[in-house]
Design an enzyme around this catalytic site. Structure first.
Site, PDB file in Angstrom:
ATOM      1  N   HIS A  37       0.841  -1.210   0.000  1.00 58.34           N
ATOM      2  CA  HIS A  37       0.000   0.000   0.000  1.00 58.34           C
ATOM      3  C   HIS A  37       0.874   1.258   0.000  1.00 58.34           C
ATOM      4  O   HIS A  37       0.599   2.224  -0.725  1.00 58.34           O
ATOM      5  CB  HIS A  37      -0.872   0.047   1.259  1.00 58.34           C
ATOM      6  CG  HIS A  37      -1.854  -1.078   1.380  1.00 58.34           C
ATOM      7  ND1 HIS A  37      -1.772  -2.045   2.353  1.00 58.34           N
ATOM      8  CD2 HIS A  37      -2.966  -1.391   0.652  1.00 58.34           C
ATOM      9  CE1 HIS A  37      -2.785  -2.885   2.240  1.00 58.34           C
ATOM     10  NE2 HIS A  37      -3.530  -2.518   1.213  1.00 58.34           N
ATOM     11  N   ASP A 150      -2.988  -7.619  -7.611  1.00 56.29           N
ATOM     12  CA  ASP A 150      -4.360  -7.941  -8.039  1.00 56.29           C
ATOM     13  C   ASP A 150      -4.437  -7.668  -9.541  1.00 56.29           C
ATOM     14  O   ASP A 150      -5.123  -6.742  -9.986  1.00 56.29           O
ATOM     15  CB  ASP A 150      -5.343  -7.077  -7.253  1.00 56.29           C
ATOM     16  CG  ASP A 150      -5.230  -7.310  -5.760  1.00 56.29           C
ATOM     17  OD1 ASP A 150      -5.885  -8.223  -5.257  1.00 56.29           O
ATOM     18  OD2 ASP A 150      -4.446  -6.593  -5.099  1.00 56.29           O
ATOM     19  N   GLN A 153      -7.830  -7.491 -11.286  1.00 58.77           N
ATOM     20  CA  GLN A 153      -8.525  -6.257 -10.894  1.00 58.77           C
ATOM     21  C   GLN A 153      -8.005  -5.068 -11.700  1.00 58.77           C
ATOM     22  O   GLN A 153      -8.781  -4.261 -12.216  1.00 58.77           O
ATOM     23  CB  GLN A 153      -8.309  -6.031  -9.399  1.00 58.77           C
ATOM     24  CG  GLN A 153      -8.658  -4.648  -8.906  1.00 58.77           C
ATOM     25  CD  GLN A 153      -8.502  -4.529  -7.404  1.00 58.77           C
ATOM     26  OE1 GLN A 153      -9.335  -5.057  -6.665  1.00 58.77           O
ATOM     27  NE2 GLN A 153      -7.464  -3.859  -6.928  1.00 58.77           N
TER      28      GLN A 153
HETATM   29  P1  AMP Z   1      -6.204  -3.952  -0.756  1.00 58.79           P
HETATM   30  O1  AMP Z   1      -6.153  -3.096   0.477  1.00 58.79           O
HETATM   31  O2  AMP Z   1      -5.715  -5.344  -0.536  1.00 58.79           O
HETATM   32  O3  AMP Z   1      -7.534  -3.879  -1.464  1.00 58.79           O
HETATM   33  O4  AMP Z   1      -5.159  -3.322  -1.766  1.00 58.79           O
HETATM   34  C1  AMP Z   1      -5.199  -1.951  -2.096  1.00 58.79           C
HETATM   35  C2  AMP Z   1      -4.282  -1.715  -3.257  1.00 58.79           C
HETATM   36  O5  AMP Z   1      -2.958  -2.122  -2.892  1.00 58.79           O
HETATM   37  C3  AMP Z   1      -4.656  -2.528  -4.501  1.00 58.79           C
HETATM   38  O6  AMP Z   1      -4.428  -1.751  -5.660  1.00 58.79           O
HETATM   39  C4  AMP Z   1      -3.699  -3.690  -4.442  1.00 58.79           C
HETATM   40  O7  AMP Z   1      -3.425  -4.266  -5.693  1.00 58.79           O
HETATM   41  C5  AMP Z   1      -2.477  -3.023  -3.864  1.00 58.79           C
HETATM   42  N1  AMP Z   1      -1.615  -4.025  -3.234  1.00 58.79           N
HETATM   43  C6  AMP Z   1      -1.979  -4.975  -2.336  1.00 58.79           C
HETATM   44  N2  AMP Z   1      -0.915  -5.753  -2.031  1.00 58.79           N
HETATM   45  C7  AMP Z   1       0.128  -5.298  -2.764  1.00 58.79           C
HETATM   46  C8  AMP Z   1       1.490  -5.681  -2.900  1.00 58.79           C
HETATM   47  N3  AMP Z   1       2.000  -6.706  -2.228  1.00 58.79           N
HETATM   48  N4  AMP Z   1       2.267  -4.986  -3.758  1.00 58.79           N
HETATM   49  C9  AMP Z   1       1.759  -3.938  -4.466  1.00 58.79           C
HETATM   50  N5  AMP Z   1       0.478  -3.526  -4.372  1.00 58.79           N
HETATM   51  C10 AMP Z   1      -0.329  -4.190  -3.536  1.00 58.79           C
END
Ligand code: AMP
Length: 282
Positions: A37, A150, A153
């Site tokens: 994040h 994702d 997504q």
């Molecule tokens: P989430 O809170 O899991 O819905 O993720 C929020 C955003 O952070 C989304 O765009 C995810 O793809 C991105 N994200 C989650 N995990 C990672 C990661 N390990 N590396 C890069 N981006 C991430």
């Protein structure tokens, strides 16, 4: 940094910023921040006059037996991190502020949402597209960042933005990993010590598959079986939901590899369902 929970207040402030000619960067999240994040915030912050980070565990993207009610949270720490990483606003609404009881409008990209995660999570991407569209309307961003973790997504949001002429630039950002290769995820908090110890086997299997393809293997079935065997061996407490090779933009199954391909997996492990992927540049 201002904390906002009221959608209308957020929209009025962002509209005013846009009227003043400022650019706005959006980082949508479900909170419980990790370095993935924070990498999105660090990317967006220098590119925009104002940065909005949203924290919303969106009920419409969870299935009935999924982890909506147990999703990890730590609003206080998230607020501290968002501020430290340059957010001007942390928008953290309640579910009923985002969805009226008579909410009846849904945004879908069915063609891209059928495969991979869409198979076991049939309404998931409709929930994602709808809430991301609402966040776009509320914040009027010039730029929004999403993680390649994702991948499906991200592909769906890119298509939605293109098809609906939404005036926002989408930036896809690399997967941030733990030192041992495990893709960072808020859901990693669900893993027991034992599960956590073998979880990096998922990434290792995908990297080994990449090597196999780059060495010339072009039969997708062979590559998928290779990944399955590796995961079965190295992640014995995991149960694969899917192991697929798809086209990176269209998320269509690939049989014979003749160009860039995405190897994508989802693995159930204890209370967690872990997803990971590897883009293979052939
Ligand atoms: P989430 O809170 O899991 O819905 O993720 C929020 C955003 O952070 C989304 O765009 C995810 O793809 C991105 N994200 C989650 N995990 C990672 C990661 N390990 N590396 C890069 N981006 C991430």
């Amino acid at each position: 940094m201002r904390k906002i929970t009221d959608p209308k207040e957020l929209q009025e402030l962002c509209l005013e910023w846009r009227r003043q000619g400022m650019s706005i960067g959006l980082v949508p999240t479900m909170g419980f921040f990790h370095a993935g994040h924070l990498s999105l915030m660090d990317h967006v912050h220098p590119l925009c006059d104002r940065m909005v980070v949203t924290l919303f565990v969106n009920p419409t993207q969870f299935g009935p037996s999924e982890d909506l009610n147990s999703y990890p949270h730590d609003l206080e720490n998230d607020a501290r991190l968002a501020e430290k990483h340059g957010a001007d606003i942390l928008f953290a609404p309640e579910a009923d502020a985002m969805y009226n009881p008579d909410h009846a409008t849904w945004v879908q990209v069915p063609e891209l949402a059928r495969g991979l995660c869409g198979r076991t999570r049939p309404d998931h991407f409709q929930g994602v597209c709808t809430v991301v569209t609402k966040l776009f309307m509320l914040t009027q961003p010039t730029l929004a960042a999403f993680g390649q973790k994702d991948w499906q997504q991200l592909a769906i949001i890119r298509r939605m933005v293109q098809d609906l002429n939404i005036p926002v630039e989408i930036h896809g950002r690399p997967i941030v990993r733990e030192a041992d290769g495990l893709a960072m995820s808020s859901r990693n908090a669900y893993l027991t010590e034992e599960e956590r110890a073998c979880a990096p086997g998922i990434h290792a299997a995908l990297k080994a598959a990449e090597k196999l393809v780059l060495e010339g293997e072009c039969n997708a079935e062979t590559v998928k079986n290779f990944i399955r065997t590796r995961i079965t061996e190295s992640v014995p407490m995991g149960r694969a939901d899917y192991i697929e090779l798809v086209t990176p933009d269209g998320i269509k199954p690939v049989e014979s590899i003749s160009g860039p391909v995405l190897a994508a997996v989802a693995v159930y492990m204890g209370k967690a369902r872990l997803i990971d992927n590897q883009y293979i540049e052939v």
